[in-house]
Design a protein around this motif. Structure first.
Motif, PDB file in Angstrom:
ATOM      1  N   THR A 291       0.842  -1.193   0.000  1.00  0.00           N
ATOM      2  CA  THR A 291       0.000   0.000   0.000  1.00  0.00           C
ATOM      3  C   THR A 291       0.879   1.245   0.000  1.00  0.00           C
ATOM      4  OG1 THR A 291      -0.115   0.022   2.421  1.00  0.00           O
ATOM      5  CG2 THR A 291      -1.865  -1.161   1.240  1.00  0.00           C
ATOM      6  N   LYS A 292       0.367   2.301  -0.572  1.00  0.00           N
ATOM      7  CA  LYS A 292       1.074   3.574  -0.606  1.00  0.00           C
ATOM      8  C   LYS A 292       0.296   4.603   0.196  1.00  0.00           C
ATOM      9  CE  LYS A 292       3.213   3.006  -5.176  1.00  0.00           C
ATOM     10  NZ  LYS A 292       3.307   3.565  -6.553  1.00  0.00           N
ATOM     11  N   GLU A 293       1.027   5.396   0.958  1.00  0.00           N
ATOM     12  CA  GLU A 293       0.393   6.491   1.666  1.00  0.00           C
ATOM     13  C   GLU A 293      -0.035   7.539   0.650  1.00  0.00           C
ATOM     14  OE1 GLU A 293       1.327   9.754   5.204  1.00  0.00           O
ATOM     15  OE2 GLU A 293       2.868   8.316   4.558  1.00  0.00           O
ATOM     16  N   ARG A 294      -1.294   7.897   0.697  1.00  0.00           N
ATOM     17  CA  ARG A 294      -1.818   8.833  -0.290  1.00  0.00           C
ATOM     18  C   ARG A 294      -2.024  10.199   0.348  1.00  0.00           C
ATOM     19  NH1 ARG A 294      -4.230   3.922  -1.251  1.00  0.00           N
ATOM     20  NH2 ARG A 294      -3.949   3.090  -3.345  1.00  0.00           N
ATOM     21  N   LYS A 295      -1.360  11.161  -0.192  1.00  0.00           N
ATOM     22  CA  LYS A 295      -1.511  12.534   0.262  1.00  0.00           C
ATOM     23  C   LYS A 295      -2.179  13.334  -0.839  1.00  0.00           C
ATOM     24  CE  LYS A 295       2.562  12.433   3.273  1.00  0.00           C
ATOM     25  NZ  LYS A 295       3.885  13.056   3.579  1.00  0.00           N
ATOM     26  N   ARG A 296      -3.390  13.785  -0.576  1.00  0.00           N
ATOM     27  CA  ARG A 296      -4.140  14.545  -1.571  1.00  0.00           C
ATOM     28  C   ARG A 296      -3.565  15.953  -1.694  1.00  0.00           C
ATOM     29  NH1 ARG A 296      -9.404  14.437  -3.663  1.00  0.00           N
ATOM     30  NH2 ARG A 296      -9.211  12.187  -3.469  1.00  0.00           N
ATOM     31  N   ARG A 297      -2.993  16.237  -2.850  1.00  0.00           N
ATOM     32  CA  ARG A 297      -2.485  17.579  -3.138  1.00  0.00           C
ATOM     33  C   ARG A 297      -2.939  17.943  -4.541  1.00  0.00           C
ATOM     34  NH1 ARG A 297       1.959  19.533  -5.873  1.00  0.00           N
ATOM     35  NH2 ARG A 297       2.627  21.641  -5.284  1.00  0.00           N
ATOM     36  N   LEU A 298      -4.005  18.695  -4.616  1.00  0.00           N
ATOM     37  CA  LEU A 298      -4.591  19.023  -5.905  1.00  0.00           C
ATOM     38  C   LEU A 298      -4.152  20.405  -6.363  1.00  0.00           C
ATOM     39  CD1 LEU A 298      -8.269  17.765  -5.439  1.00  0.00           C
ATOM     40  CD2 LEU A 298      -6.394  16.615  -6.629  1.00  0.00           C
ATOM     41  N   ARG A 299      -3.725  20.469  -7.604  1.00  0.00           N
ATOM     42  CA  ARG A 299      -3.431  21.769  -8.208  1.00  0.00           C
ATOM     43  C   ARG A 299      -4.749  22.427  -8.619  1.00  0.00           C
ATOM     44  NH1 ARG A 299       0.712  18.340  -9.279  1.00  0.00           N
ATOM     45  NH2 ARG A 299       2.841  19.205  -9.181  1.00  0.00           N
ATOM     46  N   SER A 300      -4.783  23.726  -8.522  1.00  0.00           N
ATOM     47  CA  SER A 300      -6.041  24.436  -8.771  1.00  0.00           C
ATOM     48  C   SER A 300      -6.573  24.209 -10.181  1.00  0.00           C
ATOM     49  CB  SER A 300      -5.845  25.939  -8.523  1.00  0.00           C
ATOM     50  OG  SER A 300      -4.845  26.462  -9.389  1.00  0.00           O
ATOM     51  N   LYS A 301      -5.661  24.014 -11.149  1.00  0.00           N
ATOM     52  CA  LYS A 301      -6.109  23.830 -12.533  1.00  0.00           C
ATOM     53  C   LYS A 301      -6.800  22.494 -12.759  1.00  0.00           C
ATOM     54  CE  LYS A 301      -2.741  26.914 -14.730  1.00  0.00           C
ATOM     55  NZ  LYS A 301      -1.621  27.018 -15.712  1.00  0.00           N
ATOM     56  N   ALA A 302      -6.731  21.585 -11.766  1.00  0.00           N
ATOM     57  CA  ALA A 302      -7.454  20.318 -11.901  1.00  0.00           C
ATOM     58  C   ALA A 302      -8.958  20.526 -11.834  1.00  0.00           C
ATOM     59  CB  ALA A 302      -7.012  19.346 -10.803  1.00  0.00           C
ATOM     60  N   LEU A 303      -9.392  21.641 -11.269  1.00  0.00           N
ATOM     61  CA  LEU A 303     -10.809  21.990 -11.209  1.00  0.00           C
ATOM     62  C   LEU A 303     -11.128  22.903 -12.383  1.00  0.00           C
ATOM     63  CD1 LEU A 303     -11.041  22.857  -7.398  1.00  0.00           C
ATOM     64  CD2 LEU A 303     -11.177  20.617  -8.509  1.00  0.00           C
ATOM     65  N   VAL A 304     -12.223  22.634 -13.051  1.00  0.00           N
ATOM     66  CA  VAL A 304     -12.597  23.402 -14.242  1.00  0.00           C
ATOM     67  C   VAL A 304     -13.864  24.191 -13.941  1.00  0.00           C
ATOM     68  CG1 VAL A 304     -13.157  23.302 -16.698  1.00  0.00           C
ATOM     69  CG2 VAL A 304     -11.603  21.608 -15.702  1.00  0.00           C
ATOM     70  N   ALA A 305     -13.773  25.491 -14.004  1.00  0.00           N
ATOM     71  CA  ALA A 305     -14.956  26.328 -13.786  1.00  0.00           C
ATOM     72  C   ALA A 305     -15.931  26.138 -14.946  1.00  0.00           C
ATOM     73  CB  ALA A 305     -14.539  27.793 -13.680  1.00  0.00           C
ATOM     74  N   ARG A 306     -17.202  26.195 -14.628  1.00  0.00           N
ATOM     75  CA  ARG A 306     -18.209  25.999 -15.688  1.00  0.00           C
ATOM     76  C   ARG A 306     -18.048  27.017 -16.812  1.00  0.00           C
ATOM     77  NH1 ARG A 306     -22.083  22.386 -14.664  1.00  0.00           N
ATOM     78  NH2 ARG A 306     -22.348  21.651 -12.515  1.00  0.00           N
ATOM     79  N   ALA A 307     -17.616  28.213 -16.457  1.00  0.00           N
ATOM     80  CA  ALA A 307     -17.447  29.252 -17.485  1.00  0.00           C
ATOM     81  C   ALA A 307     -16.310  28.927 -18.446  1.00  0.00           C
ATOM     82  CB  ALA A 307     -17.179  30.596 -16.805  1.00  0.00           C
ATOM     83  N   HIS A 308     -15.430  27.991 -18.056  1.00  0.00           N
ATOM     84  CA  HIS A 308     -14.285  27.655 -18.900  1.00  0.00           C
ATOM     85  C   HIS A 308     -14.512  26.399 -19.741  1.00  0.00           C
ATOM     86  CE1 HIS A 308     -11.549  29.953 -15.843  1.00  0.00           C
ATOM     87  NE2 HIS A 308     -12.232  30.770 -16.641  1.00  0.00           N
ATOM     88  N   LEU A 309     -15.659  25.763 -19.591  1.00  0.00           N
ATOM     89  CA  LEU A 309     -15.950  24.572 -20.382  1.00  0.00           C
ATOM     90  C   LEU A 309     -16.025  24.939 -21.861  1.00  0.00           C
ATOM     91  CD1 LEU A 309     -18.657  22.863 -18.137  1.00  0.00           C
ATOM     92  CD2 LEU A 309     -16.238  22.254 -18.369  1.00  0.00           C
ATOM     93  N   LEU A 310     -15.484  24.070 -22.711  1.00  0.00           N
ATOM     94  CA  LEU A 310     -15.394  24.340 -24.141  1.00  0.00           C
ATOM     95  C   LEU A 310     -16.271  23.383 -24.934  1.00  0.00           C
ATOM     96  CD1 LEU A 310     -11.527  24.844 -24.314  1.00  0.00           C
ATOM     97  CD2 LEU A 310     -13.280  26.630 -24.403  1.00  0.00           C
ATOM     98  N   PRO A 311     -16.871  23.836 -26.022  1.00  0.00           N
ATOM     99  CA  PRO A 311     -17.739  22.970 -26.820  1.00  0.00           C
ATOM    100  C   PRO A 311     -16.942  21.955 -27.645  1.00  0.00           C
ATOM    101  CG  PRO A 311     -17.509  25.098 -27.882  1.00  0.00           C
ATOM    102  CD  PRO A 311     -16.810  25.211 -26.555  1.00  0.00           C
ATOM    103  N   ASP A 312     -17.616  20.917 -28.048  1.00  0.00           N
ATOM    104  CA  ASP A 312     -17.007  19.853 -28.868  1.00  0.00           C
ATOM    105  C   ASP A 312     -17.132  20.259 -30.338  1.00  0.00           C
ATOM    106  OD1 ASP A 312     -16.110  17.571 -30.072  1.00  0.00           O
ATOM    107  OD2 ASP A 312     -17.559  16.218 -29.161  1.00  0.00           O
ATOM    108  N   ILE A 313     -16.214  21.133 -30.780  1.00  0.00           N
ATOM    109  CA  ILE A 313     -16.304  21.636 -32.154  1.00  0.00           C
ATOM    110  C   ILE A 313     -15.047  21.367 -32.967  1.00  0.00           C
ATOM    111  CG2 ILE A 313     -17.968  23.444 -31.591  1.00  0.00           C
ATOM    112  CD1 ILE A 313     -15.638  25.422 -31.507  1.00  0.00           C
ATOM    113  N   ALA A 314     -14.020  20.802 -32.338  1.00  0.00           N
ATOM    114  CA  ALA A 314     -12.782  20.535 -33.078  1.00  0.00           C
ATOM    115  C   ALA A 314     -13.005  19.430 -34.101  1.00  0.00           C
ATOM    116  CB  ALA A 314     -11.671  20.139 -32.108  1.00  0.00           C
ATOM    117  N   HIS A 315     -12.156  19.404 -35.113  1.00  0.00           N
ATOM    118  CA  HIS A 315     -12.262  18.392 -36.160  1.00  0.00           C
ATOM    119  C   HIS A 315     -10.860  17.953 -36.549  1.00  0.00           C
ATOM    120  CE1 HIS A 315     -13.255  16.480 -40.029  1.00  0.00           C
ATOM    121  NE2 HIS A 315     -14.458  16.331 -39.495  1.00  0.00           N
ATOM    122  N   ALA A 316     -10.669  16.641 -36.650  1.00  0.00           N
ATOM    123  CA  ALA A 316      -9.337  16.094 -36.931  1.00  0.00           C
ATOM    124  C   ALA A 316      -9.153  15.737 -38.403  1.00  0.00           C
ATOM    125  CB  ALA A 316      -9.085  14.864 -36.066  1.00  0.00           C
TER     126      ALA A 316
END
Length: 569
Positions: A291-316
């Motif tokens: 087992t590994k000791e788990r220390k939760r350390r989250l970077r702020s960018k791991a959370l996505v504000a709703r205002a920053h959500l992007l539409p699915d419009i890209a095309h490959a």
């Protein structure tokens, strides 16, 4: 016996395909992720079955099987305590995002569309990670801990699992028994070798009478499909326990699951007759759970504000067009491994394996097997990074010899460890050795390992070396991490293997970002592998040199188009 095995794997695949998938939109995020797990497992199992006998991508089957094995371990663990453990899917999602942010920061890589990588499905459920449920969610155990926990539970083979009339918990216990086999730790190493596309993994394709790099030897095919079948079955049963509301009401559960258990047992019986590993033997002592000791350390960018959500419009589309031009050039020249004298085995299987794995990418990326292309692309990138490290500064002969020793010692040591794990867990030494024996027409090199051997550099270090010519060299470690989300079935990987547009969820579709990245690194990795190994096979001929330069040039054109979709480098 292989014919019987393939008939059994196909019958199970057809039965799994008859179960409708049920999703509850706008419910809890962990519920949606759990409901996505079985369709994703069924998809990979079908892809593995489709590759059998196709004449390409043999070792990709091993990569798919390993991921299904890990899924089975995870979902039997979640099923033991669903209310407590299912929310850990959200915790895992945030931890993976934070880890990716760490790669971006550490390697000084920019990614202006990071929100698309973290939330490609907008409108299905809350996947921003900013909810109290996500922030307070526990962590999932890693694969090593899950395997230790599984082995510590002393799973046993049931005599007639298909006849069990109990509930899902009883069926889960019986299915766990079907995964039990002697030398399971050794089997996991064999699956891992194939999944990482390395020299030892490519030897799974060294079948008597087969094409190196393309086909699968029968005993490894049996091992792969054994764990793939049970992994898919245990995943379904675990999901049923964790999210009972996702069962389709029009399907009678007892009948479907009873048939499922019988068909899975048919695969296990047919596979066991080929790989010959047998039933498990009691452990000599109490297995240790790492087992590994788990220390939760989250970077702020791991959370996505709703205002920053992007539409699915890209095309490959432009990436696809460039990849097709690259593919046309791939087929413009080919060399026989034996046209210039006795070729070394590693050059032969590196060249043939790269062609086979790249063909798998191009044959699957735009149909219902697109998930296979991600697995194959990651394998190409990883082995290309090792090759890049190996052959840098080829004019320095002493350094090349030292690196060659480290390279080959790595896989000699892995082979030795795998055989020891088999032999130390109930498999006869002769049977364990036979799993790694090459066909009679292959001259094997001495197996001596240098004293005080040095392991290979980390994959990050080798990827950084490979990315040196690019404006942001660290983009390749980030790319590898993003592809690994799919191969490790993380929540991030799950949501990139579906698309939600105009209120319709397409569960077997790949996001344009992940598709562009897979095609990009597949071309880059295959160019490096085919170019270098072609030069080695032809002793540096001018034809091979021009071919290698042409591959690199066209792979760079693919990257120029792809970076406008995946936004790395």
């Amino acid at each position: 016996m292989v014919v019987s095995l393939r008939a059994a794997t196909r019958a199970l695949r057809f039965h799994l395909d008859t179960l409708p998938a049920v999703f509850h939109f706008n419910g809890p995020g962990d519920q949606f992720l759990a409901e996505s797990a079985f369709p994703y497992a069924r998809w990979r199992y079908a892809c593995a079955d489709s590759l059998l006998g196709s004449g390409m991508g043999g070792t990709v089957v091993g990569a798919l099987a390993r991921s299904l094995f890990d899924d089975g371990l995870l979902w039997q663990w979640i099923a033991e305590s669903p209310a407590e453990r299912r929310p850990a899917l959200l915790g895992s999602m945030l931890e993976e995002r934070s880890r990716i942010c760490g790669y971006l920061e550490d390697h000084k890589v920019s990614c202006p569309h990071l929100a698309r990588w973290f939330v490609p499905l907008n409108g299905v459920t809350d996947l921003t990670g900013a909810s109290l449920a996500a922030l307070s969610a526990p962590s999932l155990p890693d694969t090593a801990e899950l395997l230790d926990t599984f082995l510590a539970s002393s799973p046993t083979r049931s005599a007639s699992p298909a006849l069990i009339g109990g509930g899902v918990e009883d069926l889960l216990k019986a299915a766990r028994g079907m995964l039990a086999m002697s030398g399971l730790r050794g089997a996991v190493m064999v699956l891992g070798h194939a999944g990482h596309g390395n020299l030892l993994g490519l030897q799974s394709s060294m079948a008597a009478g087969g094409v190196p790099g393309h086909d699968l030897r029968a005993d490894h095919e049996a091992l792969f499909m054994h764990v793939a079948a049970v992994g898919a079955t245990v995943t379904l049963l675990g999901v049923c326990a964790a999210v009972p509301e996702c069962w389709p009401p029009e399907v009678e559960g007892g009948g479907f699951l009873g048939t499922l258990m019988r068909l899975t047992e048919d695969v296990v019986a047919a596979a066991s007759a080929v790989h010959g590993l047998g039933d498990p033997v009691p452990a000599a002592g109490a297995p240790k759970v790492r087992t590994k000791e788990r220390k939760r350390r989250l970077r702020s960018k791991a959370l996505v504000a709703r205002a920053h959500l992007l539409p699915d419009i890209a095309h490959a589309g432009r990436v696809v067009a460039a990849a097709r031009e690259y593919d046309d050039f791939v087929d413009s020249w080919i060399t026989s491994p034996h046209a210039h004298g006795n070729a070394k085995l590693w050059s032969v299987i590196a060249y043939a394996g790269a062609r086979s794995t790249f063909s798998t990418v191009m044959s699957t990326f735009e149909d219902h097997a697109s998930v296979t292309s991600v697995f194959a692309a990651r394998m190409l990138l990883e082995e290309a990074a090792r090759f890049t490290w190996l052959v840098q500064d080829p004019e320095d002969e002493d350094t090349f010899v030292q690196r060659s020793t480290r390279y080959f010692d790595e896989f000699r040591a892995r082979k030795k460890k795998s055989i020891a794990l088999f032999a130390g867990n109930g498999v006869a030494l002769a049977a364990a050795t036979r799993l790694f024996r090459l066909p009679d027409n292959v001259v094997e090199r001495p197996e001596t390992i240098a004293k005080g051997r040095q392991p290979l550099p980390s994959i990050d270090e080798m990827l950084l070396l490979m990315g040196a010519p690019y404006p942001e060299p660290g983009w390749l470690p980030v790319a590898y991490s993003l592809l690994s989300q799919v191969t490790h079935s993380t929540p991030i990987g799950l949501v990139h293997m579906a698309r939600y547009r105009d209120g319709i969820l397409s569960a077997h579709d790949i996001s344009p970002e992940m598709l562009a990245l897979a095609l990009d690194v597949a071309c880059l990795g295959s160019a490096r592998l085919m170019g270098m190994s072609g030069l080695m096979l032809t002793q540096g001929s001018d034809e091979a040199r021009q071919y290698a330069l042409g591959l690199e040039k066209r792979a760079r054109s693919v990257h120029d188009e792809a970076r406008l979709v995946h936004w790395l480098d």
